[in-house]
Structure formats: structure tokens, C-alpha cells
Design a protein around this motif. Structure first.
Motif, short mmCIF file in Angstrom:
data_model
loop_
_atom_site.label_atom_id
_atom_site.label_comp_id
_atom_site.label_asym_id
_atom_site.label_seq_id
_atom_site.Cartn_x
_atom_site.Cartn_y
_atom_site.Cartn_z
N SER A 162 0.82 -1.22 0.00
CA SER A 162 0.00 0.00 0.00
C SER A 162 0.85 1.27 0.00
CB SER A 162 -0.96 0.01 1.21
OG SER A 162 -0.22 -0.05 2.41
N SER A 163 2.17 1.14 0.21
CA SER A 163 3.05 2.31 0.17
C SER A 163 3.68 2.52 -1.21
CB SER A 163 4.18 2.15 1.20
OG SER A 163 3.67 2.01 2.51
N PRO A 209 -4.67 -6.87 3.39
CA PRO A 209 -5.80 -7.03 2.48
C PRO A 209 -5.31 -7.30 1.06
CG PRO A 209 -5.41 -4.71 2.96
CD PRO A 209 -4.48 -5.50 3.85
N THR A 210 -6.20 -7.75 0.21
CA THR A 210 -5.83 -7.99 -1.19
C THR A 210 -6.62 -7.10 -2.14
OG1 THR A 210 -7.45 -9.78 -1.34
CG2 THR A 210 -5.18 -10.37 -0.75
N CYS A 247 -2.06 -8.71 -10.57
CA CYS A 247 -3.20 -7.94 -10.08
C CYS A 247 -4.24 -7.84 -11.18
CB CYS A 247 -2.79 -6.52 -9.69
SG CYS A 247 -1.73 -6.42 -8.24
N SER A 248 -5.50 -7.91 -10.79
CA SER A 248 -6.59 -7.61 -11.71
C SER A 248 -7.23 -6.30 -11.26
CB SER A 248 -7.62 -8.74 -11.73
OG SER A 248 -8.05 -9.05 -10.42
N PRO A 302 -3.20 -13.98 -4.66
CA PRO A 302 -2.32 -14.63 -3.68
C PRO A 302 -1.09 -15.21 -4.39
CG PRO A 302 -4.59 -15.36 -3.43
CD PRO A 302 -4.53 -14.59 -4.71
N ALA A 303 0.07 -15.06 -3.75
CA ALA A 303 1.30 -15.65 -4.28
C ALA A 303 1.87 -16.58 -3.23
CB ALA A 303 2.32 -14.55 -4.62
N ALA A 304 2.70 -17.49 -3.66
CA ALA A 304 3.27 -18.48 -2.73
C ALA A 304 3.95 -17.80 -1.56
CB ALA A 304 4.26 -19.37 -3.47
#
Length: 425
Positions: free
Chosen positions: A17-18, A164-165, A137-138, A154-156
Motif C-alpha cells: 500500500s506504500s 488485504p488484497t 493484479c486484476s 495470492p502468491a506463494a
């Protein structure tokens, strides 16, 4: 995903988010940021452009701690995307970075989805990125059709980070300088033998030719004392008269003529020109150190003329990495323009200039094939201006500009005056 890749991914995601995001479209940079809560205001410019035609966009950002493999993954990802996505996807370069934080830049791609099936596109992205350190990202329109929402897939191992996503996409002010400036040092331009050597050594298991190049290198590069005789470097864009001038200087001064990159690297140039910038630039940087060894040997017994040297390597790399207008270049006096401390310095550097139209005419008359960078010089005026300005800003030593429009003999006499004044020949 290896543990090293996972650590890098977790580090990037923990500061998600930064970060600021930048998309290059039609020569312009569009910047946006993200926030958890919705606020008033309009969508960022890149999404306003997409709002009328597309319901969904995607971005892919490549991150990993092994910068050689990360660079190749990024380079190969474009081929994968262009080969599998539908033709009208408007694939554009993208970066993400933490403002003013060196080493925080990651690269990727952004595209609009014009396929008939959202599920088909997303299954394709999962397939293309399953083995690479890629964050996907979508982006979808909010209900009001004005704002856009980003969803980070989500990534491994990123489940280790509580975050949050889903975020709202908001405009961001352009940074104080082009984001690529954060990544130039020892990535686009190399400032020591060791840094460039390390990149090529790491390439040995994926690019067999890299081992052959490493075998040609001096055991170590040292800052050398000045040779007994002057070292004069002639720089300039193609078709400015460098070859004619350097050969005339060799004959007039009884000097040795060297070229950079050196002839011994010729068998591998085409191979490394196909590699991503990190690897390609390391290859050419090491070529300068081989040339420096040759200068050191020849300069003990005769004057040395050099057709291109570190100025060319740096100027083209900086102008390629930093897109857009001249104002995007690092400011004069920036550390990116400093001469490497362990590379032999010339006595004098002459930069030949000609009118752009005259240069094109000379190129046509030569009828020779052009490099990709020369093709870019021809059709992209901003790129040419960035290259020329980068040449002018390099210091320690700086270039002395000479107008190469007059006859070859007039240019020779002008440069001989400079040499006799600066080099005491």
C-alpha cells in the motif's frame, strides 16, 4: 517458488500500500497509488483511458532476489504474453516502486482485457506465471463506473503477511524524478569491474557464452596510473564521422587505434544483444575493461586513439532506461554520470555532433544495417536528445563537443588543435 524468491515477494507485498505504480503508454507515464478505503475523486488517467472500452485490466510485476534470473523472467514474460494474449491487449511496460527508495523498483507489464472470457484470461495468466516470481493484479470498475479496484492475487508464501488484497486505485503525483533512476546504478550502468563481472559469472549456467567472455577478462581491474602517452577517445552517434576521424588521427599522430567494444567480443555481441538490459549492459561494461587493458599496454609506448569508450556505454544505457522528455533524466551532477573509479581514464574525450538531418543522410549513403538503438535514434527524437544530453552530463572526464558538419579535413584540424592544447603533443 524458491525461498529467496519468496522472501523478496513477501518484502514487496508487506509494503504494497506504500508503493507507487507507473504505466508507460504512448510515450507518457501514468502514475497511480492504492488505498484501502474509498475516497472521492476521479480514476487515474490510465484507467480513464480504459473506462469506455474495458471492464477489466491486469498487471504482472516480476520480483525476486536473484536479479539475473529476475531480469530474464521479466524479459521472457513479454514474449509469453504477446504470444498467448489476444492481439488487442495493449501490452504496456509497468513499474512499481517506493518513492525515493533505491533498489525498490520492480518491473512488469500492464494490459487491458478484451477477450470474450475473463476466466480464460485468468487461467492463462496462472499458467504463464506459475513458475516465475510474478505478482499478478486484476483491476475492475467499481459499481459507479468511475473508480477502479485493484485485486492482488495470492502468491506463494505471501500468506505469511497479514494484509488485504483489495484496494481502491487513486491518482498519484509524478515522482521528483523518473522511477528508473532508482535502478540505474550497477543495473543499467556499471561502475566497477566487480559488479559487472558478478552478473556475467551468474549467467554461466544459463548462457554458455558468458563463460567464454569471462575467460577473456583480466584477473582483476585496478585504477591505473596514467599511461606515458595521451589517450584520446572519440565519441558520437553513428554517422558523425568517428571512423574517418579516428583513422586520420592514427595516421597523423603515429598512434594506435583501439575500439570499444573490443574485437575479441565480436563473436558474442549478437547473442548478448538479445538478453535483458542487466545482462547486456554488464557484457558491454566488461568490454570497456578489456579495452582499458589494451590502452594500458599500448599507452606506454605510443599515443592511443579510442573509437568509443565508457561514455557511449553509459549514455545509451541511461537514455534507454529513462523514458520521456529530457527533464526525466537524472539531474546534472547526479552520481549516475560519474566515471567508474577503477576504469582507466582517457586524457581527452571528443564528442562529435552533426545536424540530425545530415546524420540521417550519411546513414542512408552508407547503406549499412543499423542496431536496434540506431533504429530508435532515427524515429524517436526524444531518445536521441536524451542520448546526446547524457553524453554531455558525464563527468570525470567530460566530453568536449566538436561540430563534425564541415569537411573531414576541417574536423581533423579542429581536433588536432584540441589535442595539442590539452595533451601537449
Amino acid at each position: 517458488m524458491t525461498s529467496r524468491m519468496a522472501r523478496k515477494t513477501v518484502s514487496v507485498v508487506s509494503q504494497w500500500s506504500s508503493r507507487v505504480f507507473s504505466v508507460e503508454l504512448d510515450g507518457s507515464s501514468h502514475y497511480f497509488a492504492i488505498q484501502e478505503k474509498r475516497a472521492g475523486g476521479e480514476a487515474p488517467g490510465i484507467f480513464r483511458l480504459k473506462a469506455q472500452r474495458y471492464e477489466r485490466c491486469y498487471s504482472l510485476l516480476v520480483c525476486g532476489e536473484d536479479r539475473v534470473r529476475t531480469a530474464r523472467s521479466y524479459w521472457e514474460l513479454r514474449d509469453k504474453l504477446t504470444g498467448h494474449l489476444s492481439p488487442g491487449c495493449d501490452l504496456s511496460p509497468m513499474t512499481s516502486f517506493l518513492p525515493n527508495v533505491k533498489g525498490s523498483l520492480i518491473r512488469g507489464y500492464f494490459f487491458s482485457d478484451n477477450s470474450q472470457s475473463r476466466g480464460q484470461t485468468e487461467r492463462l495468466l496462472q499458467t504463464l506465471t506459475c513458475s516465475d516470481p510474478v505478482l499478478v493484479c486484476s483491476y475492475s470498475k467499481c459499481e459507479d463506473g468511475q473508480m477502479w479496484r485493484q485485486h492482488l492475487w495470492p502468491a506463494a508464501d505471501t500468506q505469511l503477511v497479514e494484509m488485504p488484497t483489495d484496494y481502491y486505485v487513486v491518482p498519484s503525483e509524478p515522482p521528483a524524478y523518473h522511477p528508473s533512476v532508482l535502478n540505474i546504478i550497477n543495473s543499467d550502468v556499471f561502475y566497477s569491474f566487480e559488479e559487472a563481472h558478478e552478473v556475467l559469472e551468474k549467467c554461466g549456467d544459463i548462457i554458455p557464452e558468458a563463460k567464454s567472455v569471462v575467460e577473456l577478462l583480466p584477473n582483476r581491474a585496478e585504477a591505473r596510473s596514467k599511461p606515458d602517452f595521451p589517450v584520446i577517445v572519440i565519441e558520437g552517434l553513428d554517422a558523425t564521422g568517428k571512423t574517418t576521424l579516428t583513422e586520420s588521427l592514427r595516421d597523423t599522430l603515429g598512434a594506435v587505434l583501439l575500439r570499444s567494444p573490443p574485437q575479441c567480443l565480436a563473436p558474442w555481441r549478437a547473442r548478448f544483444d538479445r538478453e535483458p538490459p542487466l545482462i547486456r549492459r554488464a557484457f558491454y561494461a566488461l568490454g570497456n575493461y578489456i579495452t582499458a587493458e589494451q590502452i594500458g599496454q599500448q599507452g606506454m609506448k605510443t599515443p592511443v586513439i579510442v573509437d568509443r569508450y565508457w561514455h557511449s556505454t553509459a549514455a545509451y544505457a541511461i537514455a534507454t532506461a529513462v523514458t520521456g522528455p529530457l527533464s526525466n533524466l537524472p539531474a546534472e551532477g547526479s552520481e549516475v554520470y560519474r566515471w567508474p573509479s577503477d576504469l582507466l581514464k582517457p586524457t581527452l574525450v571528443v564528442f562529435l555532433t552533426v545536424d540530425p538531418e545530415e546524420r540521417k543522410r550519411r546513414l542512408r549513403n552508407r547503406g549499412l544495417g543499423k542496431t536496434a538503438e540506431e533504429e530508435e535514434l532515427d524515429h524517436n527524437q526524444l531518445f536521441r536528445l536524451r542520448v546526446e544530453e547524457a553524453y554531455r552530463r558525464i563527468i570525470g572526464p567530460a566530453c568536449i563537443a566538436v561540430d563534425a558538419s564541415p569537411s573531414a579535413d576541417q574536423v581533423l584540424q579542429q581536433v588536432l588543435l584540441l589535442i595539442r592544447g590539452k595533451c601537449y603533443l
